[in-house]
Design an enzyme around this catalytic site. Structure first.
Site, PDB file in Angstrom:
ATOM      1  CB  CYS A 337    -113.262  45.831  -8.687  1.00 47.16           C
ATOM      2  SG  CYS A 337    -113.379  45.066 -10.306  1.00 47.16           S
ATOM      3  NE  ARG A 366    -108.477  43.954 -17.873  1.00 49.49           N
ATOM      4  CZ  ARG A 366    -109.031  45.159 -17.799  1.00 49.49           C
ATOM      5  NH1 ARG A 366    -109.249  45.857 -18.910  1.00 49.49           N
ATOM      6  NH2 ARG A 366    -109.369  45.670 -16.626  1.00 49.49           N
ATOM      7  CD  GLN A 384    -106.905  48.798 -14.361  1.00 50.58           C
ATOM      8  OE1 GLN A 384    -107.220  48.020 -13.459  1.00 50.58           O
ATOM      9  NE2 GLN A 384    -107.794  49.292 -15.184  1.00 50.58           N
ATOM     10  CG  ASP A 386    -108.136  49.717 -10.296  1.00 53.02           C
ATOM     11  OD1 ASP A 386    -108.993  50.584 -10.504  1.00 53.02           O
ATOM     12  OD2 ASP A 386    -108.330  48.500 -10.449  1.00 53.02           O
ATOM     13  CG  HIS A 388    -112.199  49.763  -6.532  1.00 51.56           C
ATOM     14  ND1 HIS A 388    -110.949  49.249  -6.794  1.00 51.56           N
ATOM     15  CD2 HIS A 388    -112.965  49.484  -7.622  1.00 51.56           C
ATOM     16  CE1 HIS A 388    -110.963  48.664  -7.983  1.00 51.56           C
ATOM     17  NE2 HIS A 388    -112.176  48.790  -8.501  1.00 51.56           N
ATOM     18  CE  LYS A 468    -116.176  51.881 -20.035  1.00 54.09           C
ATOM     19  NZ  LYS A 468    -114.998  51.016 -20.258  1.00 54.09           N
ATOM     20  CG  HIS A 514    -115.342  49.950 -10.280  1.00 55.56           C
ATOM     21  ND1 HIS A 514    -114.826  48.675 -10.177  1.00 55.56           N
ATOM     22  CD2 HIS A 514    -116.648  49.856  -9.899  1.00 55.56           C
ATOM     23  CE1 HIS A 514    -115.772  47.845  -9.756  1.00 55.56           C
ATOM     24  NE2 HIS A 514    -116.894  48.540  -9.588  1.00 55.56           N
TER      25      HIS A 514
END
Length: 639
Positions: A337, A366, A384, A386, A388, A468, A514
């Site tokens: 992000c 992570r 991911q 991912d 946005h 979320k 997100h």
């Protein structure tokens, strides 16, 4: 002393002396009293036999309710502890809570428990249930409890009371029969017989007193428990199926990937495993394109100053990896992000530009604890799907609703039809004020309401920057997996200086959404493998078709058929080994190949093929061109 009891329907009844929950239930119906496990008194769970000494709102909790199941499991832990101390005198007990599927108890004993001991303990537990010992709640003064446990040789219990309970506090003791007791908050069932026999001991593990490796080592006995024998049977069947479907076992069997100590929590993808990855990625990339996302790519490491601005430094630092160069400290990105905000900030934006949707197959790292790592389901390095969305506040509802519709289509395409939707609300450790969190949480509720779906709420489980929506998929053996998320973030855009110009030429801060549908690609592929037991649908299978000649005279035609299938875009292999066709079929079936194309002299002469589908004895003969067209259509990426 009169006691006024208010029932759930609003009716009230007055008792001249404090009644027990069991007495009230018997007064309503003997059948109800038989089904009752515990009661709620002003919203708090109480034992059936505990006198209600105050005016109260009252509710009977029957054995089939979720609250009762937790009590049943806690009772099983106490019965376990009693069985162990009867069989192995001198063993000290510590603590034994209920868990999501059962219970455990930690014991201090010099000799290790064995598998044979577990069987003996379980048999003794069933004896204790058969005795139907009454379970009674008692309230003891602090000092009396310390003296009792010290004298009984229960040094751990005595230490806990001395250190953890104030001297002027009373504590509750639960007694099973006349000879066994333990300190416990309760509540419990009325007798050991009410537990039933829907329990099973599963394994022995290690633990430390108070969870501290510097303290004494204990032995932990685990078990599972349910309200009915059928529920236990169903659970044990699910566990057996889960072991067969374990993605790590399937990875070895099907040669998909491996992991090794030199790269803990990371994955070495083999050709067949990477073929599955690429099939999932191609599919998701198509979703991006159809949904108006622009694919981007951000750096893998960025200066810590950016992570301080974003809030990760204060709220997520323990989960991050760091590196240094030329006296500057960098963080390996745990999330995409902040990078996407930098891409957004590289240009000026008008309200007419919004919403802007970015997507990235973003590699993240992570610092997960080693004990939490689990195959490719829980890793340190992952990718991911991912994305946005930068939008105006009035666009949030429509964007979230569109995402929800998109996510449900994706899960259906991958074979998941049973999906639970949850909203994870503000955690204790977070950025932003309560008013901002109220806006964000209400925006998610409004979007789901607009989509016409039901959801449950999870207090305290949101991300530090926003609440979320979570999508929990139920697989083919009933397990739930949390994958996709949609998060509303009012904070990070402001912290990182994102803005747009509104219709009045004023600078405004966009809302950042997100979103991820499959989430971690590694984890999602692991879920797919277990859901399908390794037998992936044709469009996802690493090897979609094997062409196997019956005799060597058909080898040339087998090559021709394989070439035609390859030209049509199928992942195909030709098995030209000088082996019997039955052996070839068996081996490729064990490798979960969806389609085996069998050819012999007759097929070569007639330009036909015989199709065998995985899991079916039925065969189908088709002209080669027709078979190629049909399989190519079946193997095409969904949608």
């Amino acid at each position: 002393m009169s006691i006024q009891i208010t029932f759930p329907d609003g009716n009230q009844k007055t008792f001249e002396a404090p009644p027990t929950g069991l007495q009230i239930a018997q007064g309503i119906s003997p059948g109800l009293a038989k089904k009752a496990a515990v009661v709620k008194v002003n919203g708090e769970l109480w034992d059936l036999t505990r006198p209600i000494d105050r005016d109260a709102k009252f509710e009977i909790v029957t054995r089939d309710k979720p609250e009762a199941l937790e009590v049943i499991r806690h009772d099983a832990a106490h019965v376990l502890a009693q069985a162990v101390q009867e069989l192995f005198p001198g063993t000290q007990v510590t603590f034994g809570p209920a868990t999501d599927t059962g219970f455990y108890y930690d014991f201090a004993r010099s000799e290790p428990f064995t598998e044979a001991d577990l069987q003996q303990i379980e048999e003794r537990m069933r004896e204790i249930v058969k005795r139907d010992l009454p379970i009674r709640r008692e309230v003891w003064p602090h000092d009396e409890a310390v003296k009792f446990f010290d004298k009984a040789g229960e040094k751990f219990k005595a230490e806990w009371i001395r250190d953890g309970i104030k001297a002027d506090e009373e504590l509750t003791i639960y007694r099973q029969g006349d000879t066994w007791l333990d300190m416990c908050l309760g509540p419990h069932l009325a007798s050991t017989g009410k537990l039933g026999t829907a329990f099973k001991l599963t394994k022995v593990g290690g633990a430390y007193w108070r969870g501290d490796a510097n303290n004494a080592q204990l032995q932990r006995i685990y078990g599972v428990a349910f309200a009915t024998e059928q529920e236990l049977k169903d659970y044990l069947h699910m566990v057996e199926e889960a072991e067969k479907r374990d993605h790590r076992r399937l990875a070895r069997q099907l040669d998909l990937f491996h992991q090794q100590e030199e790269a803990p929590g990371m994955v070495f993808w083999h050709p067949k495993g990477w073929a599955i990855w690429q099939a999932v990625e191609r599919y998701v990339r198509g979703v991006y394109k159809r949904s108006g996302y622009q694919e981007v790519r951000g750096p893998q490491i960025m200066d810590v100053s950016l992570w301080k601005k974003s809030g990760h430094w204060d709220n997520y630092q323990n989960n991050m990896f760091f590196t240094e160069s030329e006296k500057r400290t960098y963080a390996v990105k745990p999330m995409n992000c902040p990078g996407h905000v930098q891409i957004y900030n590289a240009n000026l934006h008008s309200y007419r530009d919004l919403p802007i949707r970015y997507a990235e197959f973003g590699g993240c790292h992570r610092n997960e604890p080693s004990g939490a790592l689990h195959g490719i389901m829980r890793v340190r390095a992952f990718t991911q799907d991912d994305g946005h969305i930068f939008c105006m506040p009035e666009q949030v509802e429509s964007e979230v609703t569109a995402f929800h519709r998109q996510a449900m289509e994706v899960y259906s395409d991958f074979g998941f039809g049973d999906i639970d939707i949850k909203i994870a609300l503000r955690p204790d450790k977070r950025i932003g004020d309560d008013a901002t969190w109220d806006r964000a949480e209400d925006a998610l509720r409004a979007a789901l309401r607009s989509a016409g779906v039901e959801w449950t709420e999870l207090a305290g489980e949101g991300a530090f920057y926003g609440p979320k929506i979570e999508y929990h998929l139920r697989d083919s053996i009933g397990r739930a997996w949390q994958v996709g998320t949609m998060q509303v973030d009012f904070m990070m855009p402001e912290r990182l200086g994102a803005s747009y110009i509104d219709e009045h030429s004023s600078r405004q801060i966009p809302v950042m959404l997100h979103r991820a549908i499959v989430g971690s690609m590694e984890r999602f592929i692991g879920i797919l493998l277990e859901h399908h037991a390794g037998a992936m649908p044709l469009w996802l299978a690493p090897v979609q078709v094997v062409v196997a000649p019956i005799v060597s005279d058909a080898d040339a035609y087998a090559r021709e058929a394989a070439a035609a299938l390859d030209a049509a875009g199928l992942r195909v292999e030709a098995d030209l080994r000088n082996e019997k066709i039955t052996l070839k079929i068996r081996e490729h079936s064990l490798q979960k190949v969806p389609v085996i194309v069998v050819v012999g002299r007759r097929e070569a002469e007639e330009k036909t093929v015989t199709l065998r589908r995985l899991g079916s004895e039925r065969q189908e003969s088709l002209p080669l061109a027709e078979a190629v067209a049909r399989l190519a259509a079946e193997a095409a990426p969904q949608r």
